[in-house]
Enzyme design. Structure first.
Site: not given
Lengths: 534, 309
Positions: A356, A191
């Site tokens: 991502d 993250e």
């Protein structure tokens, strides 16, 4: 003249979802969809660049759970069955769409060909081992694969337990070495979660760089002169690169972002939902729950167009758009580095653009083509060059600013609130207790020689690591498939506590242990002594 | 299966849980309520109702009747679901041998191939306490902290006694930025009355890049605060430019360190430090961190005007 660099970072991650106890399992589709729509298309794009002699540079984190899943025989076999079913469905679609609409029919044929090629690529070209495919490009110098902390545990809320943080990082390095045969140069912190102090275990593991979100550098303890456009070095000697906010905005923004182009494929129209039940039943979940198949015939069409009113999608047109977008992106990046180069009085900026990986292909269907074209376009300009962080540190960095980045993540609003809020805060008393108990176990059983007890200690460590995956807290926050995330967390907690008690009672149920090793079998031979305080 | 339930508010769920007499519904979290209710819904399919539903279906019911049956069974369906589709879903659910597998609405496929030890059954209860004295502080963002605590049995007894004697138990939060805390020298102190049941508290604090710690305690008869537990030191993240005016540098070739006065060559950040996923994006429609979970299984609602395929 070269005035600056672009570092594209793709973070490939899925939580460890592997259910050998079931012949089919709905959440295992996350992996299969990512393989069909993202990982294999990326590899095929890399191959096409390599064949054309385009020197591309991509930094890619492949997380340890993803590596473990990609290397799992049972999942590889399940994936082949999954693809075969998909090909069967595409054949039916080719027949059916013939009378429906020419554009639709053209797409059905496209899907059939694409899935057949995907199967050939997977089964024959890489012998079911996608990691080998990626490794090939690493060995040729095009790709820099980096690691991630073991199970994508969220470090900003774990740092009260330094042993737990250390184990996450150390296991991340170990898994990387196991599959790629060397030490990782860098790490993607799950993250993008940085908290002061994690650079120490990174340095101990010989990791040379990590990434922080923009405000991690903007608000660093000593303000960096070049903002996010040059790395800084932490006191531990590990380098930190900051995310460029403009690059992300060009891809994500609702107003100017590329994936929203009306000619791109619409994600939310899929034959898995559109076709009648008895026809589609063999290709969706066995419970009858509708799922995405990956066969989609519609395009975005326009802003606020209802799903039922979408136009048909044409992949050739969309690929032309992906080329234009790549050209536009490279144009903007070139202009950006030129301006920064002047601002910095001749010091070359490095623009870091992390995403991502699953954005490309799965969500933005044309994304892998966009990436491929990015490097084709970059090859045409002298101003902007692609680079990996490792090469930048080794070749281009002569002096660097020392500072400590600010605690930060790339989650909503930039801090920890996605991973701790009313929907998921109940997990932390358990995760904390488990971390403390694991340290007790490691201290008390440090020199254990009984093989069954050692297996139980290792399994306890696996349960702790799996419970720590940031994915569960994330899912609880976002509200889709919550029951699965809650259940997974609970099961890992319960299994851990069982093993903990069994170890102290000296009563280990071997049958049960064997079962846990089978269903939660991530990481071979993990080192539980990492948790010890000596 | 729990999709419909997830859309409901906690209040609505509690109302439902009350009706079907789920034990302890009032203290459940949303996820627990959903679990309990979906369990209730599937386990309701006993042999008798199964038969009655089957006979209803044989009578060729109207679409709205089918919808009602499906709802009763907790089947999630689209607004435009056709009659035969609903019928099939209902029949398939009734035909399932191991309804309990479906309890979480997650698993599919047949029952496990190997025999599963009892302890790994899908329904699990977590310990409500580890009976240890602990008070932990976690940073949420630059202006919020989260605290949770747990008590040993002795401490629980003490806290119970205090509340019986009307001596309220308090959570005290101290701003101890750049201080060596001696128990009272905080820049600021906040106090909150805590109750016995909830073992957590979110606290809004004044400053980013600051250090805090908390204590749980009570006021004795003399009006003196008696601390029982103290937390770890917890820091809020920075949310603005540091005001340090010094740059520290290292020459990597010579390993030479030097300092300079700070000059900023970049314009001040105009974008707020929002993190990637909060970029509001109509196209994104999902949070950033994992596109797959948020999109892979999303519930679709296709317009009723959808042309028939």
């Amino acid at each position: 003249m070269n005035k600056g660099y672009l570092t594209l970072v793709l973070h490939a991650h899925l939580p460890y979802v592997r259910h050998p106890e079931f012949e089919e399992f709905m959440e295992e589709r996350w992996l299969f969809e990512a393989m069909t729509e993202t990982y294999i298309p990326l590899l095929r794009s890399f191959e096409s660049l390599e064949n054309d002699g385009i020197p591309f540079r991509i930094t890619m984190s492949i997380t340890p759970p993803l590596m473990e899943m990609l290397e799992a025989k049972d999942l590889q076999e399940k994936y082949i069955r999954h693809l075969e079913k998909l090909i069967e469905l595409s054949k039916k679609e080719v027949g059916r769409t013939r009378s429906e609409h020419p554009t639709k029919h053209k797409m059905a044929r496209y899907y059939l060909k694409d899935f057949e090629e995907t199967l050939v690529y997977f089964r024959d070209r890489v012998q079911s081992r996608l990691l080998e495919g990626f490794k090939h490009f690493q060995d040729n110098g095009f790709l820099e694969i980096i690691t991630c902390n073991a199970t994508h545990g969220f470090l900003p809320l774990m740092n009260r337990y330094p042993q737990a943080v250390k184990a996450q990082i150390s296991q991340g390095v170990k898994t990387y070495e196991k599959y790629l045969g060397r030490k990782p140069s860098g790490i993607w912190l799950a993250e993008c979660g940085y908290v002061k102090g994690v650079e120490k275990p990174l340095a101990e593991e010989g990791i040379s760089f990590f990434f922080v979100d923009s405000h991690g550098l903007w608000y660093a303890e000593n303000p960096p002169r070049y903002g996010v456009y040059r790395p800084v070095m932490t006191e531990s000697g590990v380098f930190a690169f900051g995310r460029d906010p403009e690059s992300s905005e060009q891809v994500w923004s609702g107003d100017i972002g590329y994936p929203g182009d009306f000619r791109y494929r619409e994600f939310y129209r899929d034959v898995g939902f559109d076709r009648e039940a008895d026809y589609i039943a063999p290709y969706i979940d066995r419970s009858g729950a509708r799922v995405n198949t990956g066969i989609k015939y519609h395009r975005v069409t326009g802003k606020n167009v209802e799903l039922g009113k979408k136009d048909y999608y044409d992949v050739e047109e969309a690929h032309r758009v992906a080329y234009d977008h790549a050209q536009d992106f490279i144009g903007k990046k070139s202009a950006q580095v030129e301006a920064l180069y002047d601002q910095f009085a001749g010091v070359q900026p490095i623009v870091v653009a992390p995403f991502d990986a699953e954005l490309f292909g799965h969500w933005w269907f044309e994304g892998p083509k966009f990436i491929e074209n990015l490097f084709r376009c970059m090859n045409e300009t002298e101003i902007l060059k692609p680079i990996t962080p490792k090469a930048f540190i080794d070749d281009s960095l002569t002096s660097v600013q020392i500072t400590t980045p600010a605690d930060s993540t790339w989650g909503a609003n930039g801090y920890n609130e996605v991973w701790i809020n009313g929907s998921n805060d109940w997990i932390y008393p358990h995760l904390d207790e488990m971390a403390e108990r694991m340290t007790r176990l490691a201290n008390d059983f440090y020199d254990e020689t009984d093989p069954v007890k050692i297996r139980a200690l290792q399994q306890a460590m696996r349960e702790l690591l799996l419970a720590q995956s940031s994915d569960w807290a994330f899912i609880m926050s976002t509200g889709t498939t919550v029951a699965y995330a809650v259940n997974r967390t609970k099961q890992h907690i319960v299994r851990f506590n069982e093993l903990f008690e069994a170890l102290y009672k000296g009563q280990i149920d071997e049958k049960c242990l064997e079962h846990y090793e089978w269903i939660d079998g991530i990481f071979s031979d993990p080192d539980y002594r990492l948790y010890a305080v000596r | 299966m729990s999709g419909e339930l997830e859309k409901k508010s906690v209040e609505e769920l509690k109302e439902m849980a009350k009706k079907v007499k789920i034990k302890g519904y009032y203290k459940m979290r949303k996820s627990e309520l959903i679990e309990a209710l979906s369990e209730e819904q599937t386990s309701n399919v006993d042999e008798e109702s199964r038969k009655s539903i089957l006979s209803e279906i044989e009578k060729n019911p109207k679409i709205y009747e089918l919808r009602n049956i499906a709802k009763r069974l907790g089947i999630t369906f689209q607004r435009n679901a056709r009659k035969d589709e609903l019928k099939e879903r209902i029949l398939r659910l009734l035909a399932r041998p191991g309804l309990e597998i479906k309890r979480f609405g997650i698993s599919s496929g047949p029952a496990p191939e190997k025999s599963v030890p009892v302890s790994s059954s899908s329904y699990v209860d977590l310990p409500s306490s580890y009976y240890r004295d602990t008070l932990q502080g976690l940073p949420v963002n630059p202006s919020w902290l989260s605290f949770y605590w747990d008590f040993s049995k002795q401490m629980s007894a003490l806290v119970d006694r205090l509340s019986r004697e009307n001596q309220p138990v308090m959570l005290r939060v101290y701003d101890v930025t750049f201080l060596i805390f001696n128990g009272s020298n905080a820049h600021r102190i906040w106090e909150y009355r805590i109750n016995g049941k909830e073992k957590k508290y979110y606290v809004q604090v004044a400053s980013p890049a600051a250090s805090y710690l908390a204590e749980i305690g009570y006021y004795n008869e003399a009006g003196v605060f008696v601390p029982l537990l103290r937390s770890n030191l917890v820091k809020t993240p920075a949310s603005s430019l540091s005001n340090r005016q010094e740059e520290r540098w290292i020459d990597l070739a010579k390993h030479l360190r030097f300092t300079q006065t700070h000059i900023s060559l970049v314009s001040q950040p105009t974008l707020l430090p929002t993190g990637l996923s909060s970029l509001s994006s109509e196209e994104m429609r999902s949070s950033f961190s994992s596109v797959l979970f948020s999109t892979g299984n999303a519930q679709k609602t296709i317009s009723d005007k959808e042309p028939k395929e």
